[in-house]
Design an enzyme around this catalytic site. Structure first.
Site, mmCIF file in Angstrom:
data_model
loop_
_atom_site.group_PDB
_atom_site.id
_atom_site.type_symbol
_atom_site.label_atom_id
_atom_site.label_comp_id
_atom_site.label_asym_id
_atom_site.label_seq_id
_atom_site.Cartn_x
_atom_site.Cartn_y
_atom_site.Cartn_z
ATOM 1 N N ALA A 240 0.783 -1.233 0.000
ATOM 2 C CA ALA A 240 0.000 0.000 0.000
ATOM 3 C C ALA A 240 0.814 1.281 0.000
ATOM 4 O O ALA A 240 0.339 2.313 -0.491
ATOM 5 C CB ALA A 240 -0.927 0.008 1.218
ATOM 6 N N ASP A 260 1.576 -3.417 4.103
ATOM 7 C CA ASP A 260 2.872 -3.272 3.445
ATOM 8 C C ASP A 260 3.931 -3.902 4.338
ATOM 9 O O ASP A 260 3.797 -3.910 5.568
ATOM 10 C CB ASP A 260 3.202 -1.798 3.192
ATOM 11 C CG ASP A 260 4.245 -1.601 2.114
ATOM 12 O OD1 ASP A 260 3.879 -1.240 0.987
ATOM 13 O OD2 ASP A 260 5.443 -1.815 2.396
ATOM 14 N N ASP A 302 -0.909 -3.437 -6.181
ATOM 15 C CA ASP A 302 0.064 -2.695 -6.991
ATOM 16 C C ASP A 302 1.405 -3.345 -6.711
ATOM 17 O O ASP A 302 2.112 -2.991 -5.772
ATOM 18 C CB ASP A 302 0.070 -1.213 -6.587
ATOM 19 C CG ASP A 302 0.925 -0.360 -7.512
ATOM 20 O OD1 ASP A 302 1.627 -0.932 -8.369
ATOM 21 O OD2 ASP A 302 0.919 0.871 -7.371
ATOM 22 N N CYS A 355 3.519 -0.510 -12.381
ATOM 23 C CA CYS A 355 3.964 0.681 -13.100
ATOM 24 C C CYS A 355 5.184 0.325 -13.943
ATOM 25 O O CYS A 355 6.261 0.911 -13.799
ATOM 26 C CB CYS A 355 4.270 1.828 -12.130
ATOM 27 S SG CYS A 355 5.474 1.421 -10.846
#
EC number: 2.1.1.176
Length: 422
Positions: A240, A260, A302, A355
């Site tokens: 996170a 996390d 993510d 990403c």
């Protein structure tokens, strides 16, 4: 009667900043460390300028090296090369006066016994190069390293590679994700809902203290939006930190758990939640070992990746990442994706995103997960429904590349997909 010792000569701020930039370049190019990590040793008003100059050099280094190759038969020492790079970028990109730049470059070369003998070379070569503006303007955007350029060109075509490299050279604007109506002079509203500014000091912008928004690239703000209305849903944000997606989900009315493995990075999550007045349960744990007491309605992952989609804002990345990083990261990604699917209830959804520009970290991971898990499906996503151009469509989700919206300033590279359990 003895004379008092001579007062120590103070170094001008311009020279101090340039010296700091040279140290930062060595920190990245020789020590293999992130640009921001080296900034902790800098103090005073020259520190911010040193960091900005070093970033400019890393962004335009390919052009500077090409310029030097025309004017020099052989490469000078590493530090001298960095001094020349800095001088060229300051003159041609930053618009600094050539006279002062050349003088400081020569002064820096004279400061070290290893480079003092090349100070004359620095002076002579620079005076030739800084007068050749047309040659600089004719140089193409620096190419991506081969290990990255090859797979990206194969996946998306050579024309798009040129656009991606141009976007990297242009750098990134400042994007904000608002949680309430916000008006900032000079800001434009993107079709995706993000606010975009050309730049500025974040902490001085209206709405910062009251937590009306947070800094988040327009592409990074998309994965949380794929879940639609999350009011009342229990949502897990895996990996996170620093908390942009956690805040989006909390602002949307979800009951968020932010997990996390890094306690240091989670401090940023706590700070961001406090500033914005949003609520989330924050847990420090390794997702590969942790398990929830009950399944979630949705999970947003993510996943850790090469971050090659963020080069336009992190120009040090191409000098730090190699193809060797990819194998370990892709293994971690599929392990985390399997864990995320185990954390969600039957019929629940998992948003997987990275990403990265590399399909092996995005599209390929989803394709492999579909083969591993019976009954797992991908929800179709219409780019137009999220304010994105049709070119962002992918059979497995959405594929964003830095060359999207070149007239608006581009966006980070991202892949994202919504997976649904049977």
């Amino acid at each position: 009667m003895s004379q008092p010792p001579a007062a120590r000569r103070e170094i001008p701020e311009s020279l101090s900043a340039r010296m700091g930039a040279i140290r930062l370049l060595s920190h990245v190019l020789r020590d293999g460390r992130m640009l921001g990590d080296g900034a902790s040793g800098l103090t005073g008003p020259a520190a911010a300028r040193a960091l900005r100059l070093a970033g400019l050099v890393l962004r335009h280094m390919g052009q500077a090296d090409a310029m030097m190759k025309v004017h020099m038969d052989r490469q000078p020492a590493a530090k001298v090369r960095d001094i020349l790079r800095l001088a060229l970028v300051e003159v041609f990109v930053d618009g600094a006066a050539a006279h002062g730049v050349v003088n400081d470059a020569v002064a820096m070369a004279r400061m070290s016994p290893r480079t003092v003998k090349q100070s004359g070379l620095v002076n002579a070569v620079l005076r030739k190069m800084v007068d050749d503006r047309s040659a600089w303007d004719a140089l193409p955007a620096p190419a991506l390293p081969g290990w990255l350029r090859g797979p990206v060109a194969k996946a998306f075509g050579k024309d798009r590679i040129v656009g991606i490299e141009a976007a990297h050279l242009a750098g990134a604007p400042l994007d904000l994700t608002p949680q309430r109506p916000t008006e900032i002079d000079g800001a434009t509203v993107l079709p995706t809902g993000s606010l975009r500014l050309s730049g500025g000091q974040v902490s001085t912008l209206p709405g910062f203290e009251s937590g009306d928004w947070w800094v988040q690239d327009a592409a990074a703000a998309m994965p949380a939006r794929l879940l639609g209305d999350v009011t009342g849903l229990r949502v897990l944000d895996l990996c996170a930190a620093p908390g942009g997606k956690t805040m989006q989900l909390a602002a949307g009315g979800a009951n968020v758990t932010a997990l996390d493995v890094s306690g240091k990075r989670l401090r940023r999550v706590h700070q961001n939640l406090e500033r914005t007045g949003l609520q989330a349960e924050v847990i420090e744990a390794d997702a590969l070992e942790w398990s929830p007491e009950e399944p979630f309605d949705a999970v947003l992952l993510d996943a850790p990746c090469t971050a090659t989609g963020t080069i336009r804002r992190h120009p040090d990345l191409p000098h730090l990442r190699t193809s060797r990083d990819v194998e370990a990261l892709t293994k971690l990604q599929y392990q985390l994706l399997d864990r995320a699917l185990a954390f969600v209830r039957p019929g629940g959804r998992v948003v997987y995103c990275t990403c990265s520009l590399l399909p092996v970290e995005g599209e390929n991971q989803v394709a492999a997960a579909l083969k591993r898990h019976d009954g797992l499906t991908v929800e179709p996503l219409d780019p137009a429904a999220f304010g994105l151009p049709e070119i962002a469509a992918s059979a497995l989700g959405l594929r964003l590349l830095p060359d999207l919206w070149p007239d608006r300033g581009g966006m980070d590279g991202f892949f994202m997909s919504v997976l649904k359990r049977a």
